[in-house]
Write an enzyme that holds these catalytic residues in place. Structure first.
Site, PDB file in Angstrom:
ATOM      1  N   HIS B  63      27.750  54.077  30.209  1.00 54.21           N
ATOM      2  CA  HIS B  63      26.475  54.826  29.795  1.00 54.21           C
ATOM      3  C   HIS B  63      27.004  56.145  29.287  1.00 54.21           C
ATOM      4  CE1 HIS B  63      22.361  55.683  31.200  1.00 54.21           C
ATOM      5  NE2 HIS B  63      22.645  56.259  30.120  1.00 54.21           N
ATOM      6  N   HIS B  65      26.337  58.587  25.645  1.00 53.86           N
ATOM      7  CA  HIS B  65      25.688  58.627  24.364  1.00 53.86           C
ATOM      8  C   HIS B  65      26.485  59.575  23.328  1.00 53.86           C
ATOM      9  CE1 HIS B  65      21.585  58.114  26.163  1.00 53.86           C
ATOM     10  NE2 HIS B  65      22.277  58.563  27.253  1.00 53.86           N
ATOM     11  N   ASP B 155      17.193  53.228  27.138  1.00 55.06           N
ATOM     12  CA  ASP B 155      17.590  54.533  27.837  1.00 55.06           C
ATOM     13  C   ASP B 155      17.112  55.568  27.158  1.00 55.06           C
ATOM     14  OD1 ASP B 155      19.037  55.723  29.811  1.00 55.06           O
ATOM     15  OD2 ASP B 155      20.247  56.869  28.282  1.00 55.06           O
ATOM     16  N   HIS B 182      16.178  52.470  32.442  1.00 56.24           N
ATOM     17  CA  HIS B 182      16.187  53.985  32.906  1.00 56.24           C
ATOM     18  C   HIS B 182      14.905  53.810  33.566  1.00 56.24           C
ATOM     19  CE1 HIS B 182      15.707  58.219  31.555  1.00 56.24           C
ATOM     20  NE2 HIS B 182      14.388  57.770  31.813  1.00 56.24           N
ATOM     21  N   HIS B 234      21.967  55.235  36.274  1.00 58.08           N
ATOM     22  CA  HIS B 234      21.765  56.861  36.663  1.00 58.08           C
ATOM     23  C   HIS B 234      20.910  57.048  37.907  1.00 58.08           C
ATOM     24  CE1 HIS B 234      18.212  57.260  34.054  1.00 58.08           C
ATOM     25  NE2 HIS B 234      19.338  57.306  32.948  1.00 58.08           N
ATOM     26  N   ASN B 280      18.006  64.472  33.082  1.00 54.02           N
ATOM     27  CA  ASN B 280      17.248  63.495  33.695  1.00 54.02           C
ATOM     28  C   ASN B 280      17.777  62.367  33.884  1.00 54.02           C
ATOM     29  OD1 ASN B 280      14.654  62.183  33.904  1.00 54.02           O
ATOM     30  ND2 ASN B 280      14.293  61.701  31.650  1.00 54.02           N
ATOM     31  N   ASP B 307      26.892  59.286  31.851  1.00 50.03           N
ATOM     32  CA  ASP B 307      25.678  59.508  31.147  1.00 50.03           C
ATOM     33  C   ASP B 307      25.938  60.745  30.109  1.00 50.03           C
ATOM     34  OD1 ASP B 307      22.979  59.522  29.917  1.00 50.03           O
ATOM     35  OD2 ASP B 307      21.969  59.948  31.945  1.00 50.03           O
ATOM     36  N   HIS B 311      24.864  67.872  23.525  1.00 54.17           N
ATOM     37  CA  HIS B 311      23.923  68.463  23.079  1.00 54.17           C
ATOM     38  C   HIS B 311      24.285  69.789  22.485  1.00 54.17           C
ATOM     39  CE1 HIS B 311      20.465  66.040  23.978  1.00 54.17           C
ATOM     40  NE2 HIS B 311      20.831  66.133  25.502  1.00 54.17           N
TER      41      HIS B 311
END
Ligand SMILES: [Zn+2]
Lengths: 304, 431
Positions: B63, B65, B155, B182, B234, B280, B307, B311
């Protein structure tokens, strides 16, 4: 080291008492014929308001002017993010223009806490989201002391939309530090989880919250909450949770009635109690100027 | 090229290995496991002395990104996989909420190609369930699987339409892949952080744990009704753990994952309006943390994933309510697992490795997470007693949004091999 006023959470009981006693001196200035003292001569106070609030802004502006400061106002609706400039950018810009005190109202909790560490000016939180509104609570407590002589042992009932209220959070911090007993009343849908852990009693039945209170405070209901389904109608809200004469009679005979304003007549409070002999709502407004003068004076001249 | 990893404590849950031995690697493949002292005459061999260290299958993080294509200002495939190998993660499954969305074979192929060109770790794309992540129409799941997608998920968002979720499970089952869910009821989930005393005091909008739980319950029941697989992403609450525990007892084909932050932090981390603790699902209470650890211990929770959600500073250094959800995690997951699960006695080292390599590989159906002979040599070597301190400025991800700055953790990878190539050598990236 510069000092800020971000919330009553961060102040000691002694610091709160110091502000309140200084506010008593300032009130004399507000009530005098010559409303001009030199304490902030040459200093600049900027009101940065991301939410509309004519009364709070006016109160700060007059407080600054009575102390001979330069005062400027900036209103900005909506989020600064949407405009491409961050809140930190805006605050830093105002800072380097020579701001000594930045008074900020913002729709997001924690916004003043974000800028306070990065600018030289002292930051006064004039209300951040649902978090705190420290000068409002200080003026509320000041008004209570004027009428009751003390805070310790007072029973204060606060009624209304607790969830969304920054006024209630600041009052809880301030009143519990000074030894009052705080009861909250309002519908379950407007009562945030675990608020009892802040050292208060929680009632959904407002009568129970009000019984034997020395002070009854109504909170403003944002009418758009009804559209979000937090209560069914204004009519039903008033019937079950509004403060009217019969409910106010449950408080002590010499109880006072407060409200941070502006009041929705016939929603939080009935017109008869707003204009009744227990109401001290207009005194709160005068005291607001005095308290804000005290806070600004102390931030610049020596601290709390 | 030949590599011999000597004297290490080899842990390979897939083969029940848990003891001191050697691993011999030839041409990128694990050739032999066992004591190997007879190297006379063997030329061109690199010997790694792993004495006192754990030698385990490279970690598999299902998981992540990676943000490419489209959000390269946060992370890209190169920097994301670089952070991965620094954390001992040799395979990542990347989430489809890119721009454009990974909902068709072109994007799947693009990600695989880019990973081949610039990636330090193996990259397994996860496709979208619905076109554009809009929750309306099924994405071309079959074509994505044929071009290399290993699972599907929307997700970042839930699939709100229960019938669409059911069809996604049925359709994915034909292609032998798992739907990753999710779980979030959007209306209940509206808020800034976990609902409770901390949110109330700070004047932030609380997110009910029920926002996660009602959707987890729905997906379990939908999967059960059609005897299909589902993997719950998650998980963060006590009741979600219990829902999955009971479902597994009934024989539902449900698997799940949690993240290191859900067993190491509570909503107290949000105090001071710390946006690096905003995620989240949100950080929950101490009671939930305990339940997550118990769920890992009793096998209810199969996998540990990060996860990893990079950012940009502008998206975090702002008002809490406006800050983006998520944290980076690839470089801290092993260390947090050792500190909060192994050292606290919830998992053995072998069980931790299993949840961070073998189990996610099985959920995804990929030939990773094992040191079996004949498999490509993805290996992580670390000293679980050796402490190190997290300094976010030193992280190798493009973004630094971690709540673990200053934490003392254990077991920073010393050596990492990907497909038989040493990519981390004495803790540093090989050029
Ligand atoms: Zn997610």
């Amino acid at each position: 080291m510069k000092q800020d006023l971000l919330g009553l959470k961060d102040l000691s009981a002694q610091q709160i008492k110091n502000i309140l006693s200084h506010a008593a001196d300032m009130k004399k200035v507000v009530l005098s014929d010559s409303k001009k003292i030199p304490n902030l001569q040459g200093k600049t106070v900027v009101n940065l308001f991301y939410e509309n609030s004519t009364r709070t802004r006016m109160s700060f502006e007059l407080a600054a002017k009575y102390m001979s400061a330069n005062a400027a106002n900036i209103s900005s609706s909506g989020s600064s993010v949407a405009k491409g400039e961050t809140l930190i950018d805006t605050a830093e810009t105002l800072d380097v223009m020579g701001t000594d005190i930045l008074v900020m109202r913002h729709n997001m909790s924690g916004a003043p806490h974000l800028i306070a560490p990065v600018i030289k000016a002292s930051v006064i939180n004039a209300g951040d989201g649902m978090n705190e509104h420290p000068t409002q609570a200080l003026l509320d407590i000041f008004t209570m002391i004027e009428h009751k002589g003390h805070i310790e042992g007072l029973k204060v009932a606060i009624i209304g939309d607790i969830s969304h209220s920054r006024v209630v959070r600041s009052n809880i911090h301030g009143l519990t530090k000074l030894g009052a007993e705080v009861s909250l009343g309002g519908p379950a849908t407007l009562m945030p989880k675990d608020i009892d852990k802040m050292g208060v009693k929680v009632f959904n039945n407002v009568q129970e919250a009000i019984i034997d209170a020395d002070v009854v405070m109504g909170l403003r209901i944002q009418l758009e909450r009804q559209k979000k389904g937090l209560f069914p109608s204004v009519r039903e809200y008033f019937r079950f949770f509004g403060v009217d004469e019969s409910r106010l009679r449950l408080a002590k005979p010499d109880a006072i009635l407060m409200h941070p304003g502006p009041v929705n007549r016939g929603v939080e409070l009935s017109t008869s109690v707003i204009d009744g002999d227990k109401s001290v709502i207009t005194e709160q407004v005068t005291n607001g100027v005095a308290v804000r003068m005290a806070v600004m004076d102390m931030l610049i001249n020596g601290g709390f | 090229m030949k590599i011999l990893i000597k004297n290490g404590h080899v842990i390979d849950p897939a083969n029940g290995i848990d003891g001191v031995t050697d691993i011999y690697i030839e041409d990128g493949i694990i050739a032999e496991i066992g004591k190997n002292d007879d190297l006379d005459g063997v030329e061109n061999i690199q010997v790694i002395d792993a004495k006192g260290m754990i030698v385990a299958p490279g970690l598999v993080d299902m998981h992540v990104h990676l943000r490419e294509p489209g959000q390269e200002y946060k992370e890209d495939i190169e920097t994301g996989t670089r952070a991965a190998v620094y954390g001992g993660v040799t395979s990542v499954a990347c989430m489809p909420n890119t721009e454009p969305v990974c909902d068709n074979e072109t994007v799947v192929r693009y990600i695989k190609e880019r990973a081949k060109e610039v990636g330090y770790a193996n990259v397994f794309p996860v496709g979208a369930i619905s076109k554009g992540l809009e929750g309306q129409y099924l994405a071309e799941i079959g074509e994505m699987v044929f071009s290399g997608a290993v699972a599907v998920t929307d997700d970042g968002k839930p699939v709100e339409n229960s019938a669409l979720m059911r069809r996604a499970m049925q359709y994915s089952d034909m292609f032998d892949i798992t739907v990753i869910s999710h779980c979030e009821d959007m209306a209940l989930g509206e808020g800034d952080m976990n609902e409770g005393a901390v949110a109330t005091e700070m004047g932030l909008r609380g997110i009910s744990p029920a926002a996660e739980e009602v959707m987890a319950a729905r997906d379990i029941l939908v999967a059960e009704s059609i005897n299909c697989r589902v993997h719950i992403a998650h998980i963060s609450t006590k009741n979600t753990v219990e829902l999955i525990r009971q479902a597994k007892k009934r024989g539902v084909k449900v698997t799940c994952e949690t993240c290191p932050h859900y067993f190491s932090l509570t909503d107290e981390a949000c105090r001071g309006f710390n946006t690096n603790a905003k995620m989240n699902p949100p950080l929950r209470t101490a009671e939930d943390v305990l339940a997550i650890k118990e769920g890992l211990k009793d096998g209810t929770i199969d996998c540990i994933v990060t996860d990893h959600a990079p950012h940009h500073p502008d998206e975090k250094e702002c008002e809490f309510g406006y800050a983006k959800n998520g944290i980076v995690g690839l470089e801290t997951s092993l260390g947090l697992g050792i500190k909060y699960l192994v050292k606290e006695g919830y998992l053995t080292m072998s069980q931790l490795i299993e949840k961070m390599s073998k189990n996610p590989s099985e959920v995804l159906g990929i030939a990773k997470g094992t040191l079996s002979t004949g498999h490509s040599a993805d290996v992580v070597i670390f000293d679980p007693q050796k402490a190190w301190t997290v300094d976010v400025k030193e992280l190798h991800s493009k973004s630094k949004n971690s709540p673990f700055d200053g934490f003392e953790l254990y077991g920073k990878p010393e050596y990492v091999l990907v497909n038989g190539k040493v990519v981390i050598n004495s803790g540093e990236l090989m050029k």
